[in-house]
Scaffold this active site. Structure first.
Site, PDB file in Angstrom:
ATOM      1  N   GLU A 148       0.807  -1.233   0.000  1.00  0.00           N
ATOM      2  CA  GLU A 148       0.000   0.000   0.000  1.00  0.00           C
ATOM      3  C   GLU A 148       0.839   1.282   0.000  1.00  0.00           C
ATOM      4  O   GLU A 148       0.625   2.175   0.816  1.00  0.00           O
ATOM      5  CB  GLU A 148      -0.933   0.008   1.225  1.00  0.00           C
ATOM      6  CG  GLU A 148      -1.906  -1.145   1.211  1.00  0.00           C
ATOM      7  CD  GLU A 148      -2.887  -1.087   2.376  1.00  0.00           C
ATOM      8  OE1 GLU A 148      -4.082  -0.971   2.105  1.00  0.00           O
ATOM      9  OE2 GLU A 148      -2.454  -1.165   3.536  1.00  0.00           O
TER      10      GLU A 148
HETATM   11  C1  ACM Z   1      -1.798  -5.337   4.298  1.00  0.00           C
HETATM   12  O1  ACM Z   1      -2.834  -5.803   4.796  1.00  0.00           O
HETATM   13  N1  ACM Z   1      -1.756  -4.069   3.915  1.00  0.00           N
HETATM   14  C2  ACM Z   1      -0.627  -6.168   4.107  1.00  0.00           C
END
Ligand code: ACM
Length: 679
Positions: A313
């Site tokens: 992310e």
């Molecule tokens: C995640 O759940 N961003 C690895």
């Protein structure tokens, strides 16, 4: 041969019936092979253990822990006896284990129990530790005292990597809580504790090189280096590797509070949600100088071969907003931010290699420029597991094992690393799928809540990763999970007891019986519904003291109620025992709101439960009316049915981020009664 405790054998004349022989043992995870024999081995005060074969300190401590746990489980102190008596349990390991536990080390064992003794053999002490856990699970209460059944177990794991991630970044989780969870992991043969040690909200490890990381990047809650060394040794003793994760270049605001020069944009930064956010700047040499020293320091604390760099992310808008970073992308012939992240990962991977560490990262890091030694950790979908394996990368599955999503155990249990795209892989590609990890993200989890979110559901995932692929019977899983559940209490886990303290806090009273009636049949909203309902930025300091925080992710009473309604309907409404139990519960619910209402009005934390309590009572009344129609073989009138279905619609709506988990079976009763014609 060394005798730790010596047995004065007491033989029990117990005959085993055919029914006993065919029964399923309460083992979780289910071993690869179980053959029931005849009779049982008594576990009495003269229980003793002898260790023959290989001797080493972790094996010795493991045996001592086993004896202590057996003593606790049975409430008996064991008596020392003369050395010439044969031991109840003899243990033999062929050779030692690695000083730093390795992926794929032999964990197999054989446990042969007859009515005169038990023999546990394994190539390494790891197998012995697993076999001892199996033996503890076999202890039964019988009319003749405690005993283990005569049985031969041959067992080995299906996957070498069986993990639990605990996010200590969002909420700090103290070491005593982590330790009891490691004990729980060992009980179900999990072997990797993945610690998510830093995130935007907190940096949780003392760094002597960069002290502003933990000093400014946390709320004062972090592990000292001494504590971590002790903890890693604690886990090692229990056959559990500790995998450190320092998430970068995203999820790294806590680093920037003390070291804003690492960020892609001007600060200043705070761990609080207010104020600017950013991601690491991969274009500066200073970043790599920092990481080089940082990895050098952390590799000394975490001896595991693997090092998780996160990589998930990464919000590219912070790179887009910095002209120098954009210029770097263009001057290096990169196409986009993904290429820049791959460049960062390559640089980081080289640093890790220098410190003899293999890189693990979330599935975003999959990029052809990275060497095949890295491990891809699949979380966004199961496909990446197979994609990575096809390209020659090892991979781990966590998609489907996110226990923060509040799914029932059965839903996690149904997720198999070798299903979907992975099913069509070649044997060589399949061998790259190392296993998986349950993920306990802690946005909504404090130390007092953690155990109830992890247990017992994680045991179902542990079984998926340890047991043969064919072990898929959900009814059997739940039956064994229920038996494991109370045994986990022996380890000090508070997954079953913690909620009562929380209910007392909410109500401010001693009598929480009516509140428990509601708490038993509500579940937290699923997936990310809770965070979606937050107005404004999510704040990790928000109090987690509501009913949603106290109740189980999965309501066992609701599941039993569903099963009873199912049995009743399938019997064409003839199963009187099921009907009596259904009536009893419906009556309890119908009458509960009257008792609970005054309490709800007295507490700011419980006011929000009022409509749920009212609807539960209405569901109780509706279900009882439906049963009355069914008993009279008289269809419920159309107008009555329309009214009840309006109630069902309302009761289905989440309130206080909670779901009433008995709506569907009550609806079934209403619909059954409406469609009822003369029997
Ligand atoms: C995640 O759940 N961003 C690895």
């Amino acid at each position: 041969m060394r005798i730790l405790l010596i047995l004065n054998a007491v033989f029990l004349l117990a005959s085993t019936t055919a029914a006993q022989r065919q029964r399923e043992l309460n083992l979780m995870p289910m071993p690869s092979s179980v053959q029931l024999g005849t009779g049982q081995l008594p576990i009495d005060q003269f229980f003793s253990v002898a260790v023959t074969g290989f001797q080493e300190a972790t094996l010795e401590r493991g045996v001592q822990r086993f004896v202590a746990e057996l003593s606790q489980q049975t409430g008996m102190l064991f008596k020392h006896k003369p050395a010439d008596a044969s031991p109840t349990l003899s243990i033999h390991a062929d050779h030692g284990r690695e000083p730093v536990q390795k992926l794929g080390e032999d964990e197999s064992y054989e446990l042969a129990i007859t009515d005169s003794g038990a023999k546990l053999t394994a190539p390494t002490p790891l197998g012995i530790l697993h076999g001892l856990q199996t033996l503890l699970q076999l202890v039964e209460t019988t009319p003749a005292g405690f005993a283990v059944p005569a049985v031969t177990v041959k067992d080995k794991p299906r996957f070498p990597w069986r993990g639990l991630l605990i996010d200590v970044g969002r909420h700090f989780i103290p070491l005593d809580v982590l330790k009891r969870n490691v004990d729980g992991m060992a009980a179900v043969k999990l072997n990797v504790l993945h610690l998510h040690l830093s995130d935007d909200q907190g940096f949780r490890v003392e760094s002597k090189r960069f002290p502003r990381l933990h000093e400014m990047g946390s709320d004062g809650m972090y592990y000292t280096q001494g504590e971590l060394r002790d903890f890693v040794a604690y886990a090692h003793d229990r056959g559990v590797r500790v995998l450190p994760e320092f998430d970068t270049p995203g999820h790294s605001r806590s680093w920037f509070v003390g070291y804003p020069e690492l960020a892609s944009n001007p600060g200043p930064y705070k761990v609080d949600p207010e104020g600017p956010d950013s991601v690491t700047d991969p274009t500066q040499e200073g970043t790599y100088k920092f990481l080089e020293k940082f990895v050098d320091e952390m590799a000394k604390l975490f001896p595991d071969d693997y090092f998780h760099i996160g990589g998930d992310e990464v919000d590219g808008k912070y790179w887009d907003a910095n002209p120098k970073i954009q210029a770097f992308i263009h001057s290096h012939g990169m196409k986009n931010n993904q290429d820049l992240q791959a460049y960062f990962n390559q640089r980081l991977q080289k640093i890790l290699t220098k410190h003899h560490r293999l890189m693990v990262g979330w599935d975003e890091i999959l990029h052809p420029d990275l060497p095949k030694t890295i491990v891809i950790h699949s979380w966004r979908g199961q496909e990446s597991l197979a994609t990575a394996a096809k390209q020659g990368y090892s991979s781990l599955l966590s998609f489907g094992y996110y226990i923060d999503l509040m799914w029932p155990a059965a839903r996690h249990y149904a997720v198999d690393p070798m299903s979907g795209a992975a099913a069509t892989l070649s044997p060589e590609e399949k061998s790259r799928i190392l296993g998986g990890e349950a993920c306990m993200w802690t946005e909504w989890v404090t130390p007092e809540i953690l155990d109830s979110r992890v247990w017992p559901r994680t045991a179902a995932i542990a079984e998926r990763l340890w047991s043969p692929q064919e072990v898929t019977d959900v009814g059997s899983m739940y039956a064994r999970l229920a038996e494991l559940n109370w045994r986990l209490d022996w380890l000090g886990l508070t997954h079953r007891t913690g909620r009562f303290q929380m209910l007392h806090r909410m109500s401010g009273t001693e009598d929480i019986s009516a509140l428990r009636t509601v708490a038993d049949v509500v579940e937290p909203v699923k997936d990310y519904a809770r965070i979606s309902n937050v107005k404004g930025p999510w704040d990790f300091r928000a109090p987690l003291n509501h009913l949603i925080d106290a109740v189980s992710p999965e309501s066992d009473p609701a599941r039993h109620f569903r099963d009873q309604v199912q049995a009743y309907i399938q019997s064409s409404y003839k199963d009187q025992a099921a009907e009596a139990q259904i009536r009893a519960l419906l009556t309890t619910w119908r009458d509960n709101d009257m008792k609970l209402y005054p309490l709800l009005q007295r507490s700011s934390l419980l006011l929000e439960v009022t409509p749920l309590s009212q609807d539960l009572s209405a569901l109780g009344a509706a279900g009882l009316q439906a049963l009355d129609y069914l008993d009279k073989s008289e269809p419920g009138p159309e107008s009555w049915r329309a009214q009840q279905l309006a109630l069902i619609e309302r009761a289905r709506t989440p309130r206080a981020d909670l779901l009433l988990s008995v709506v569907a079976p009550v609806q079934q009763l209403i619909e059954a009664s409406a469609g009822q014609t003369q029997k």
